[in-house]
Design a protein around this motif. Structure first.
Motif, PDB file in Angstrom:
ATOM      1  N   ASN A 138       0.767  -1.184   0.213  1.00 18.97           N
ATOM      2  CA  ASN A 138      -0.203  -0.094   0.094  1.00 18.97           C
ATOM      3  C   ASN A 138       0.711   1.327   0.091  1.00 18.97           C
ATOM      4  O   ASN A 138       2.190   1.092   0.145  1.00 18.97           O
ATOM      5  N   GLN A 139       0.276   2.471  -0.213  1.00 21.27           N
ATOM      6  CA  GLN A 139       0.655   3.759  -0.035  1.00 21.27           C
ATOM      7  C   GLN A 139       0.689   4.355   1.353  1.00 21.27           C
ATOM      8  O   GLN A 139      -0.334   4.043   1.914  1.00 21.27           O
ATOM      9  N   ASN A 180      -0.172  12.205 -11.172  1.00 20.86           N
ATOM     10  CA  ASN A 180      -0.594  11.191 -12.087  1.00 20.86           C
ATOM     11  C   ASN A 180       0.572   9.822 -11.529  1.00 20.86           C
ATOM     12  O   ASN A 180       0.001   8.940 -11.629  1.00 20.86           O
ATOM     13  N   ALA A 181       1.550  10.334 -11.197  1.00 20.63           N
ATOM     14  CA  ALA A 181       2.637   9.113 -11.063  1.00 20.63           C
ATOM     15  C   ALA A 181       2.246   8.419  -9.728  1.00 20.63           C
ATOM     16  O   ALA A 181       2.316   7.313  -9.535  1.00 20.63           O
ATOM     17  N   GLU A 236       3.559   4.854  -8.813  1.00 15.21           N
ATOM     18  CA  GLU A 236       4.944   4.853  -9.092  1.00 15.21           C
ATOM     19  C   GLU A 236       5.570   5.178  -7.385  1.00 15.21           C
ATOM     20  O   GLU A 236       6.964   5.062  -7.519  1.00 15.21           O
ATOM     21  N   TYR A 237       5.070   5.809  -6.742  1.00 13.07           N
ATOM     22  CA  TYR A 237       5.509   6.571  -5.608  1.00 13.07           C
ATOM     23  C   TYR A 237       4.764   5.641  -4.367  1.00 13.07           C
ATOM     24  O   TYR A 237       3.605   5.549  -4.471  1.00 13.07           O
ATOM     25  N   PRO A 286      -6.398   6.073  -3.944  1.00 12.07           N
ATOM     26  CA  PRO A 286      -7.186   4.717  -3.524  1.00 12.07           C
ATOM     27  C   PRO A 286      -6.265   3.987  -2.586  1.00 12.07           C
ATOM     28  O   PRO A 286      -6.775   3.157  -2.000  1.00 12.07           O
ATOM     29  N   ASP A 287      -4.895   3.972  -2.943  1.00 12.54           N
ATOM     30  CA  ASP A 287      -4.234   2.917  -2.311  1.00 12.54           C
ATOM     31  C   ASP A 287      -3.396   3.405  -1.131  1.00 12.54           C
ATOM     32  O   ASP A 287      -2.600   2.636  -0.406  1.00 12.54           O
ATOM     33  N   VAL A 288      -3.642   4.683  -0.685  1.00 14.22           N
ATOM     34  CA  VAL A 288      -3.204   5.093   0.700  1.00 14.22           C
ATOM     35  C   VAL A 288      -4.023   4.412   1.706  1.00 14.22           C
ATOM     36  O   VAL A 288      -5.215   4.706   1.967  1.00 14.22           O
TER      37      VAL A 288
END
Length: 731
Positions: free
Chosen positions: A421-422, A528-529, A534-535, A551-553
């Motif tokens: 996840n982020q 966008n990244a 990407e991060y 969504p991934d945080v």
């Protein structure tokens, strides 16, 4: 018979100026047109506010209008009335407010009519030329083939990457000619609205909100209070569909440029209509073109920041303010107007609905909603499958910290990163470190023009004052003792991002703050990244806190929030509550569960406990009661008088003279003069005077009574002073 015009000019004097209409002018001038006039040694552009047949000035003093720039008024009557009302409310000149309402290009005198479009087409000779005639020049050959099928506009020349040299060569040969035409007005969207995507299925609360808003006719102001992730944008889109189907335009205001790219994309994805964009990141000509498209009705949706509020609409339909609580809707420099309050007034004047949307309503809007002045709609469920986030406090008293991060926070970050996840870490302080400290003598390097410390910017190799912009190369030696043992004191986003990269070398880190998003398009590239994954670690200031959908945080960490709890500003608890709730709302917005961790030395702080246990809605209502008991806004109405001078005594003397003119009774309160929280800024001493009144109309009357008297004070000439109506920032 002579004619005279009253002209409002962009000068601080609260009056209009009389000028003679030249006898050569063919018709009677209209109110609201721009004119160029002589003013002292310069020439200024102003707007006509009145036409008379007589003038009280001596004939020798009367000057003539140099040029009438427009044939008809620039602003519709409703916007003209709004600017005049705002000038009176915010105690500024009509000229200052009227020019605020115009794009910069129009203030400079550019034509407001639609621009002519340049296009190129083949001449008679060119049509008879075979492409083989220029086979040795492939660019010219390609261009001839394109022009044989259709003419090319300037936009197409740029988008198709056509060689300008080749185009000029064909022009010089007489095979191609350049023409101009006025752009055709396309209003097809008013009769047949096309959708690019199917609307999402609304949950019960969203459906009720949309049905309620669609039933409203004429002016209505609605506070849409929805928790973060409750799908407020989906409600806007559903309401907008109904407005556009009626052939009416929509004005959508967002607080910062950072939110415009994603807002624009959401609306462009849904509706196949022309969207005009207005914000300070555009060139003057780009803003003027967007203004023209909105004014003639070609743009169905207008999206912009604070200044876009004054954009004229040919077919006004609705005004939506997203994140209405945000303090950036209040202008701090020049005329201190509040876009939220003026948007409500504009809706009233144009008889159209206004929606104020937010997860953390300002206490002013909340009071208006609770008292019945505004309609109040609430969304308490997260949209889709998103769950409520898990919240936790990390008490960092006596705990070792690594670049401001505690061991429990680092362990939690590792868990979420290992799960793929982020992670988002929020620190509202850009730069490497907030101060430069000498390790030997303890000297902190202070700005020589302000009562503030220099912030260290390691990547730029400079120390910079964030208040006045004063900057120097990072010194090699201490200014006091000459030691070379200099170090950054405290943590900034730059240092935090570096530490995270070292701690988690396999996971790329992105930093988003004002320093990393200065270049045009850099913010969109970073966002966008992030969406592409990407991060994995996001570090940022307030720019990351509002409105973004990641969504991934799944983990949000807040570092060093203690400073936000203690401030000289009475709005500090409200601001902290909004900030915490907005940042926390970035976690767990999709199907993955979210966690929010807050590091603090003040784990038993009642404000913090109240906010975490009861949520922002209840917290804000208790803050509102406290404000009413303390007779503070929004219960009472406030004006802040600021004065700054090279000598502190000059500012004090002026404010004392000002205070002596104010009424002293039970319905008024005068606080000060007193030093501003930042006593010295840019080489000047700053003082302030607070004036509060129970009744808004009485406050207006008293200030209109004393304003001319204040301008005549001798003390007023020795300092710079300004009035801030409904101040949002006491610093």
């Amino acid at each position: 018979m002579s004619l005279f015009v009253e002209v409002a000019l962009p000068v601080p004097m609260r009056q209009t100026f009389s000028y003679r209409v030249p006898e050569t002018y063919p018709s009677t001038p209209q109110i609201g047109v721009r004119v160029k006039v002589p003013f002292g040694r310069q020439q200024l552009i102003g707007l006509v506010t009145g036409i008379t047949e007589s003038c009280s000035l001596a004939p020798k003093q009367i000057k003539s209008v140099l040029e009438f720039i427009d044939d008809e008024p620039l602003l519709p009557e409703s916007l003209y009335k709004l600017t005049l009302w705002a000038a009176r409310y915010y105690f500024c000149s009509q000229g200052q407010m009227l020019t605020q309402a115009l794009p910069v290009a129009l203030r400079k005198g550019l034509n407001a009519a639609p621009q002519k479009i340049q296009f190129w087409q083949l001449t008679e000779i060119g049509q008879n030329i075979a492409p083989e005639a220029v086979k040795r020049a492939p660019a010219q050959k390609k261009l001839l083939e394109l022009l044989k099928t259709a003419s090319l506009t300037q936009e197409e020349v740029i988008s198709l990457d056509i060689s300008k040299t080749a185009l000029k060569a064909l022009e010089d040969k007489g095979w191609v000619a350049r023409h101009e035409k006025v752009a055709e007005l396309n209003l097809d969207w008013r009769t047949s609205l096309e959708m690019d995507e199917t609307p999402h299925k609304l949950n019960k609360e969203q459906a009720v909100a949309v049905a309620t808003l669609n039933l409203q006719q004429g002016y209505h102001c609605t506070l849409l209070e929805g928790i973060t992730g409750s799908g407020k944008t989906e409600v806007y889109l559903a309401v907008l569909e109904e407005v556009l189907k009626q052939g009416k335009q929509a004005l959508i205001l967002v607080p910062e440029i950072g939110l415009t790219p994603q807002t624009i994309n959401r609306f462009k994805r849904r509706f196949k209509v022309n969207v005009a964009i207005l914000h300070s990141g555009l060139t003057d000509n780009q803003r003027l073109e967007a203004w023209r498209q909105a004014r003639c009705g070609q743009a169905a949706i207008i999206i912009g920041t604070r200044s876009a509020l004054f954009t004229p609409m040919a077919y006004p339909g609705i005004i939506i303010l997203d994140e209405e609580h945000d303090s950036s809707f209040k202008q701090q420099e020049g005329v201190g107007y509040h876009a939220r309050d003026l948007a409500v007034m504009r809706g009233h004047l144009e008889s159209i609905p206004v929606i104020l949307g937010t997860a953390t309503p300002s206490l002013e809007s909340l009071q208006n909603a609770l008292s019945g002045r505004y309609h109040h709609l609430q969304l308490g469920e997260r949209a889709g499958v998103a769950k409520k986030v898990r919240q936790g406090i990390i008490d960092i008293k006596n705990m070792p910290l690594k670049a401001g991060m505690s061991v429990p926070l680092l362990n939690e970050i590792r868990l979420h990163l290992d799960a793929g996840n982020q992670v988002l870490l929020f620190l509202n302080r850009r730069g490497f470190a907030p101060a430069l400290l000498c390790h030997e003598c303890g000297h902190l390097h202070e700005c020589d023009r302000c009562d503030a410390f220099f912030t260290v910017h390691q990547s730029l190799g400079e120390i910079c004052c964030h208040h006045c912009g004063n900057q120097y190369a990072i010194p090699k030696q201490c200014h006091k003792c000459g030691s070379t043992m200099l170090m950054g004191q405290g943590i900034g986003t730059e240092q935090l991002a570096e530490a995270l990269q070292q701690e988690f070398p396999k996971h790329p880190v992105v930093r988003i703050d004002r320093d990393t998003t200065r270049l045009k398009g850099s913010l969109e590239t970073h966002l966008n990244a992030i969406h592409k994954g990407e991060y994995k670690i996001l570090v940022g200031t307030q720019m990351l806190a509002k409105g973004h959908h990641f969504p991934d945080v799944t983990l949000v960490g807040l570092l060093d929030v203690d400073g936000a709890l203690f401030s000289a500003d009475f709005r500090a608890p409200e601001r902290f509550g909004q900030l915490y709730t907005q940042v926390a709302g970035r976690a767990g917005r999709a199907s993955k569960p979210g966690t929010v961790l807050l590091q603090t030395h003040q784990s038993d702080n009642p404000i913090l406990r109240d906010l975490l246990h009861r949520g922002y809605g209840e917290f804000a209502r208790s803050q509102l009661k406290e404000r009413q008991q303390a007779l503070l806004p929004p219960a009472w109405h406030m004006v802040l008088v600021r004065a700054e001078a090279h000598l502190a005594s000059d500012a004090d003397n002026f404010l004392n003279a000002f205070a002596a003119l104010l009424p002293q009774d039970k319905e008024f309160e005068v606080i000060g003069p007193m030093p501003a929280p930042l006593d010295k800024k840019a080489g000047k001493f700053r003082r302030q005077l607070l004036f509060q009144a129970k009744n808004r109309n009485r406050l207006q009357q008293e200030f209109e009574r004393i304003h001319p008297l204040v301008e005549q004070l001798l003390e007023a000439k020795r300092c710079r002073w300004s009035l801030d109506r409904d101040p949002q920032d006491l610093l």
